[in-house]
Motif scaffolding. Sequence first.
Motif, PDB file in Angstrom:
ATOM      1  N   LEU A   1      -4.222  -7.163  52.030  1.00  0.00           N
ATOM      2  CA  LEU A   1      -2.309  -7.349  52.847  1.00  0.00           C
ATOM      3  C   LEU A   1      -2.894  -8.754  52.419  1.00  0.00           C
ATOM      4  N   PRO A   2      -3.369  -9.856  52.332  1.00  0.00           N
ATOM      5  CA  PRO A   2      -2.775 -10.893  52.484  1.00  0.00           C
ATOM      6  C   PRO A   2      -3.054 -11.475  50.774  1.00  0.00           C
ATOM      7  N   TYR A   3      -2.863 -10.671  50.197  1.00  0.00           N
ATOM      8  CA  TYR A   3      -2.647 -11.119  48.819  1.00  0.00           C
ATOM      9  C   TYR A   3      -2.070 -10.262  47.994  1.00  0.00           C
ATOM     10  N   HIS A   4      -1.454  -9.198  48.840  1.00  0.00           N
ATOM     11  CA  HIS A   4      -0.252  -7.921  47.926  1.00  0.00           C
ATOM     12  C   HIS A   4       1.062  -8.859  47.474  1.00  0.00           C
ATOM     13  N   ILE A   5       1.822  -9.753  48.505  1.00  0.00           N
ATOM     14  CA  ILE A   5       2.508 -10.723  48.064  1.00  0.00           C
ATOM     15  C   ILE A   5       2.001 -11.844  46.860  1.00  0.00           C
ATOM     16  N   PRO A   6       1.275 -12.674  47.037  1.00  0.00           N
ATOM     17  CA  PRO A   6       1.251 -13.205  45.823  1.00  0.00           C
ATOM     18  C   PRO A   6       1.100 -12.713  44.762  1.00  0.00           C
ATOM     19  N   HIS A   7      -0.379 -11.782  44.270  1.00  0.00           N
ATOM     20  CA  HIS A   7      -0.340 -10.632  43.930  1.00  0.00           C
ATOM     21  C   HIS A   7       1.178 -10.431  42.847  1.00  0.00           C
ATOM     22  N   LEU A   8       2.045  -9.496  43.936  1.00  0.00           N
ATOM     23  CA  LEU A   8       2.375  -8.714  43.340  1.00  0.00           C
ATOM     24  C   LEU A   8       3.608  -9.476  42.942  1.00  0.00           C
ATOM     25  N   ALA A   9       3.954 -11.290  43.540  1.00  0.00           N
ATOM     26  CA  ALA A   9       4.501 -12.123  42.452  1.00  0.00           C
ATOM     27  C   ALA A   9       4.276 -12.953  41.172  1.00  0.00           C
ATOM     28  N   CYS A  10       3.072 -12.671  41.500  1.00  0.00           N
ATOM     29  CA  CYS A  10       2.185 -12.744  40.034  1.00  0.00           C
ATOM     30  C   CYS A  10       2.985 -11.314  38.714  1.00  0.00           C
ATOM     31  N   SER A  11       2.344 -10.750  39.281  1.00  0.00           N
ATOM     32  CA  SER A  11       3.287 -10.050  38.963  1.00  0.00           C
ATOM     33  C   SER A  11       4.376  -9.210  37.421  1.00  0.00           C
ATOM     34  N   VAL A  12       5.241  -9.900  38.964  1.00  0.00           N
ATOM     35  CA  VAL A  12       6.662 -10.153  38.499  1.00  0.00           C
ATOM     36  C   VAL A  12       7.046 -10.879  37.474  1.00  0.00           C
ATOM     37  N   TYR A  13       6.172 -12.377  37.664  1.00  0.00           N
ATOM     38  CA  TYR A  13       6.401 -13.114  36.545  1.00  0.00           C
ATOM     39  C   TYR A  13       6.050 -12.618  35.522  1.00  0.00           C
ATOM     40  N   HIS A  14       4.790 -11.406  35.710  1.00  0.00           N
ATOM     41  CA  HIS A  14       4.343 -11.594  34.262  1.00  0.00           C
ATOM     42  C   HIS A  14       5.544 -10.825  33.430  1.00  0.00           C
ATOM     43  N   MET A  15       5.987  -9.527  34.212  1.00  0.00           N
ATOM     44  CA  MET A  15       7.117  -9.087  33.305  1.00  0.00           C
ATOM     45  C   MET A  15       8.326  -9.195  33.199  1.00  0.00           C
ATOM     46  N   THR A  16       8.260 -10.382  33.874  1.00  0.00           N
ATOM     47  CA  THR A  16       9.508 -11.324  33.620  1.00  0.00           C
ATOM     48  C   THR A  16       9.767 -11.984  32.232  1.00  0.00           C
ATOM     49  N   LEU A  17       8.442 -12.656  32.436  1.00  0.00           N
ATOM     50  CA  LEU A  17       8.079 -13.147  30.621  1.00  0.00           C
ATOM     51  C   LEU A  17       7.547 -12.343  29.017  1.00  0.00           C
ATOM     52  N   LYS A  18       7.078 -11.241  29.324  1.00  0.00           N
ATOM     53  CA  LYS A  18       7.355 -10.606  28.581  1.00  0.00           C
ATOM     54  C   LYS A  18       8.220  -9.231  28.314  1.00  0.00           C
ATOM     55  N   ASP A  19       8.946  -9.422  29.847  1.00  0.00           N
ATOM     56  CA  ASP A  19      10.271  -8.338  28.665  1.00  0.00           C
ATOM     57  C   ASP A  19      11.955  -9.160  28.737  1.00  0.00           C
TER      58      ASP A  19
END
Length: 1765
Positions: free
Chosen positions: A1555-1573
């Motif tokens: 759980l402590p890594y969920h938000i950081p990982h999710l934020a990175c995932s969203v940033y990755h998608m944003t840059l990609k799309d």
Amino acid sequence: MGGKNKQRTKGNLRPSNSGRAAELLAKEQGTVPGFIGFGTSQSDLGYVPAIQGAEEIDSLVDSDFRMVLRKLSKKDVTTKLKAMQEFGFMCTERDTEIVKGVLPYWPRIFCKISLDHDRRVREATQQAFEKLILKVKKHLAPYLKSLMGYWLMAQCDTYTPAASAAKDAFEAAFPPSKQPEAIAFCRDEIISVLQDHLIKETPDTLSDPQTVPEEEREAKFYRVVTSSLLALKKLLCLLPDNELESLEEKFKVVLSQNKFWKYGKHSIPQIRSAYFELISALCQRIPQLIKDEASKVSPSVLLSIDDSDPIVCPALWEAVLYTVTTIEDCWLHVNAKKSVFPKLSAVVREGGRGLATVIYPYLLPFISKLPQSITDPKLEFFKNFLTSLVIGLSTERIKTSFSECSAAISAFFECLRFIMQQNLGEEEIEEMLINDQLIPFIDAFLKDPRTQDGQLFNYLAETLTSWEAKADMENDDKMAHSLEKVLVNFWERLSEICVQKINEPQANVTSVLGLSNLLEVLQKPKSSLKSNKKKVCKVRFADEMLECNKENEKCVSSGENSEGSRLMADLSLTHNCSDDISPLRKKPLEDLVCKLAEMSINYVNEQKSEQHLRFLSTLLSSFSSTQVFKMLLGDEKQSTVKAKPLKVAKLAQKNPAVQFLYQKLIGWLNEHQRKEAGFLVDILYSALHCCDNNMERKEVLDDLTEVDLKWNSILQVIEKACSSSDKHALVTPWLKGDILGEKLVTLADHLCNKDLESTVSSETYFSERWTLLSLVLSQQVKNDYLIGEVYVERIIVKLHETLSNAKKLSEAENNDSSVSFICDVAYNYFSSAKGCLLMPSSEDLLLTLFQLCAQSKEKTHLPDFLICKVKNTWLCGVNLLVHQAGSTYKQSTFLRLSALWLKNQVQSSSLDIKSLQVLLSTVDDLLNKLLESEDTHLLGVYIESVMPNNCEWEKMRQSLPMQWLHRPLLEGRLSLNYEYFKTDFKEQVTKKLPSHLCTSALLSKMLLVALKKEIILENNELEKIIAELLYSLQWYEELDNAPVFLTGFCEMLQEMNITYDSLCGLDNTSGLLQLLFNRSMENGTLWSLIIAKLILSQSVSSDEVKRHYRRKEGFFPLTEGNMHTIQSLCPFLSKEDKKEFIAQCIPALLAWTKEDICSTNGGFGHLAIFNSCLQTRSIDDGELLHGILKILISWKKDHEDIFLFSCKLSEVSPEILGVNIEIIRFLSLFLKYCSSPLAESEWDFIMCSMLAWLETTSENHALYSVPLVQLFACVSCDLACELSAFFESTTLDSIGNLPINLINEWKEFFSQGIHSMLLPLLVTVTGESKDTSETSFQNAVLKPMCETLTYIPKNQLLSQKLPAKLVASQKTNLPEYLQTLLNTLAPLLLFRARPVQIAVYHMLYKLMPELPQYDQDNLKSYGDEEEEPALSPPAALMSLLSTQENLLENVLGCIPVGQIVNIKPMSEDFCYVLGYLLTWKLILTFFKAASSQLRALYSMYLRKTKSLNKLLYHLFRLMPENPTYAETAIELSNKDPKTFFTEELRLSIRETATLPYHIPHLACSVYHMTLKDLPAMVRLWWNSSEKRVFNIVDRFTSKYVSSVLSFQEISSVQTSTQLFNGMTVKARATTREVMATYTIEDIVIELIIQLPSNYPLGSITVESGKRVGVAVQQWRNWMLQLSTYLTHQNGSIMEGLALWKNNVDKRFEGVEDCMICFSVIHGFNYSLPKKACRTCKKKFHSACLYKWFTSSNKSTCPLCRETFF
């Protein structure tokens, strides 16, 4: 200069050095210049000739020594210093023969270097010389003459350490007896050297003017002159007497030089001092020579008498005395009256100019040596001399310095006595001495307070005593008569000034005080004067003139000039040490006292003068006699005394002192309560002193106490008694008497109740009385109370009563209450009670103080300063208690009652954290005090008495709320089949801690203190206390959502180090595990979990545990305790152990009646144990599992009513619920772990049962508040989840093992059934739930329910029939059922439970790709004519997003971009951020599924709302600085580390460890998608952001994201299945390039697209390769168009290339470019140029024209400028 490695001149084979040069010189010339070095003058080389011949040197001197000696001739100080230290070391270490070789060269070096400018070098030289001497010893003899002159100078060096080192060397060479001989041997050489230095040398001859600065040259010269003069003195002192004559001639030569006499007037004080020391030595050793030179010596010395330099002065005055003693006619060579005496007078008048302690002791010897011829007329001379002395005494400097003042007074009296003795009989001089000098001198002193401590009165008393003694003893009647006459005159004049001082209405305070001291000293002369006086000068008076003391013929060194070098005389102080005062003094003194007393009493009576009263007090303390009291009474009548009791009245008649007491003193005492009435009390003691016996005194005091004396007077009487044993002896019977005792008890009562009185009195009024109480309780004389013990006890009882009532008052009242005073009194009482046992009442008082301190402020209402006072007081009392002899627990009431009180406090459940903290802190203080006791068992007994018994413990355990059971039940660690709720925190609004927690914390704290001191407890108390502490901690740990105050309690325990580890670490706890097992077997529940926790935390080894479960039979028949114990042990048991337990369980599952199936020792209990074993994956026996399944199927056949299928649970017993839960649990575990295939009937049983149980769950959601129903719902959903997971994970291979129609049945019926029940249930439950927290037990069912819903297929989701939920204002192209689904599910992303958010995300994620097609169908409605057409993504998501943006603004808005925020898991903020990021993932998924045209419209909408900008700012607050995976496995060096960008995020509902890594990982995932799309939009935001943010984003993206995206983009090109007719595309991953080749007929066009290092933030560069058959302008247009598309549109490279190819194709098809955007196909809406100009016929895109017209505000053609329409 040249470097080491340069090319040498031809033939120069070796580097040059001075050693080689010297060698060559020797070979050529046959000589070598010794070790002369770079001398400064030729005179330096005169003493030691250079040695001839290099070979000889080599043979004599060791090579190492040679090197060192060479270094000694260098100029550099550090080189010389190190060389000299090395030389000394070598002298010590090397053989004698080698060292002897150095001796010929040493004198020259020593003579030069011993005068070196640097003092460290000089000191090191002398230390090295000592080492050389110790090595060579007598072999130094041949070189002595050349060394000795400089050696003597070195012993007189001005730098003391160097001089000291030289003396040590000299003493090492010659014992004291040989020293004179050695000096005599070298005397001529010494004189020669010293004479040269004194007469011939100058600063420029001693040092080289060209190399040495002037300041340094002069300093060296002055130092050499000083040491030469002192060396001459040393020579004189050390030479034997018989050698002195031979020196006279040599000295004559020196004295004949004018340069020598000028040293007496030299500007440097050291030189002058050395000069005068030499003159003194010459006077002593060669007096004839000095007499011959009298004409030079006398002026030189006597005219310098006013030299006031502190360095010169001692030597000068010594020289003065020697001069006037040695040269009888010295006064012929100077004018005494014009030159010497004025100078002397000036020095004395100025108080010795700060040198009184040096000069004044010489004054008496000096005036005693003055011939009569020059002192005539005597009277005037002595008068002037003494007047000068007195004037000097009045200078500020003398007044402020005690030592100088003493020296001056001493000199005055010595000179006065000397002059008196010399001139007895000469009346004029006698009168002048007394009337003009002594009396005015005393008078002046009486006026100045600063000079009164200068011991004047003692010197006066001493002088009088000596005169009185001589007057008594002298045989010569004339002399005795003269002295008596002098004394009579003195007393007359003294009496006059005394009377004058007193006979003033406003008498001067200083004078009166001085007068008192004077009379006291004259009455009792202090014999301590001698010891106080410095040993400066001893004077003996004789009838003849003083003669020089010639005992010590030899002169000593100047450092010791105070002892032997001066004129000595012995002063025998003829002080009469007996108490009998000489009759010559007694009578006048008594007369004076009576006169003064009479005058004082008159002033007191008439003018009430306090000053005179104080004087009277001091008079009476020294002269308390009935005669004086009679004088004081005068003729007054005895009116006051008649009203008194008979005894007192008689006493007053008989004793004038008592009469005075009643008539005068009581009136004065009571007249005005003076603050400083101590002097009146002194008069009282003087009067008591005149009583005959103690009984008389007691009668007087008792009478006074009852009626006359006020409290402050009594206080002062007692204080005076305590300060003096004599006074205490006078009043002891009164102090111990009843009258005073009773009065003090009444006082205590009055003071303690002062708050209740209305009378307002001043603060001092009370503090005086409290001080009195404190004094009588605490002051002890010879280990006994001042007053009677019975009264002490009664006073303490009063204090205790008041303290007990303090709690009832408010804090403000306590501020002013008597508590503070009581604490002070008690503290003083406890501090002073040494050795005597405490009374019972004082122990009660101690207990109350302890209780006040151990309770929180809220209860006691005491301010902080009082709490601190109370603490200090009770600690002081306990300290007394534990240190008194023979004190034990049984004897001490305090210890017994405090233990009982503590026990009640913690068991009463009335403590919050603060109160408990205060209590523990106080107990800690108490126990640490108890540890100081000699009785080692005391602490153990104390702990035992606080310890509750077993019943009390059980009662406290039962009172703990039962919510702790939720988690073990849900996790399957424990099984229950009865309702267990008794209490709930919700009911307890108060923040009081449960009594069990308080008691275990208190006892653990006590244990911790005891164990640190290795105190052993009895009756297994250690194990019991630790077990209860573990119980408390385990209870807290199992709680879900523990209240904040409980978390605070555990933090407090950690801070205080009250932990299991710290307790076990201090002692052996072998019996603890046995105790825990016994309790677990007996009661189960928490005790079982404690054992599991200990094993898990590795506090207990598995071997230790094994001993306790070796006998499996001991656990059967099953009870709840046995069952829970086995369940808790299961995770740690070996397979063999588990098999044994299972073997016991299987038979028990067969052939049970309905009642047996539900009982603990029946089906329920044994199945629960079987499940626990199965849960740990330790049963791999398929047959066994199938066998159990068959048993369950048989249960269904025989007792179907046990199985809760589609029924109401409100009527079901908890036993049946319990057994159902275990059956469902078994089926879930069975599916999870059974690998062997199931028969169709078994599948039917499992799946049908599952659906039926689920239906029950769905129908009874209103009963979820009942724990077992909640648990039933959880396990039912778990089973559905397991089945869903099972069927989702089936592969083609595994389908073969399943019954034929099973998969279809699952998909068509069972799966549909599950989701059609659970989705509406989710909506219902989330709609009803008040407490939305994920960890709340009420929401436990959400986890399995939501996890099951994540498996819902898309088609089932679309076919769900939920109640319609439409919003009127929503613009949407979606059909109703889809819009309802979105509107129902989307808001649940805001629900405050993570499982719901994740489940909703998974469901909506499946819908997202379906949604864009509805907008695509309506795309035509967004015409070309709009300015900037924009289209919103699904409205339900966008409205949700705006809500979330507001929430996030509150959470993250104030944090600067780039500062990372850690969101606490499970918190409210966590859910907000999670929902926000999941919403964006859905929007981006939706965006990705849309076509290029739609994406352009959606991105325009996002740009307008600025939602994306907000997202990006938030992401840079949430993404970690280093987004790498913190994996334990070591990464391989050739692999890139895993980051949150390379790894896909798995959002698990059950898994909480990550759980402590969920938000950081999710934020990175969203940033990755944003840059990609949405690369173009991110680029636009980045370019417009401020510099700091720009840099942060660039750095982070380049480091972690660009490489991943570049690789993916290149890979997508490489793996693309898109085929272009006539165009080939290739990608190079290593160089981040894409190459496109377009071929049409003969034309070949080649493009290279280069990705930047910070892709996609940086611009993509488009470069041209081959360009055949295309015009340059056209080519540029196409390049620009592609570059623009890739930079400003959110598309991929392949999409950009497709657009570019379409443009080129259209171009070759003949379609012309739009002349505004220079492309055929519009980059935004992909349309062709259609609108043509009527004039020039050129065609343009509609959107381009629209933008042209609006931006230019004209409607003309862009090309021909004609009106377009």
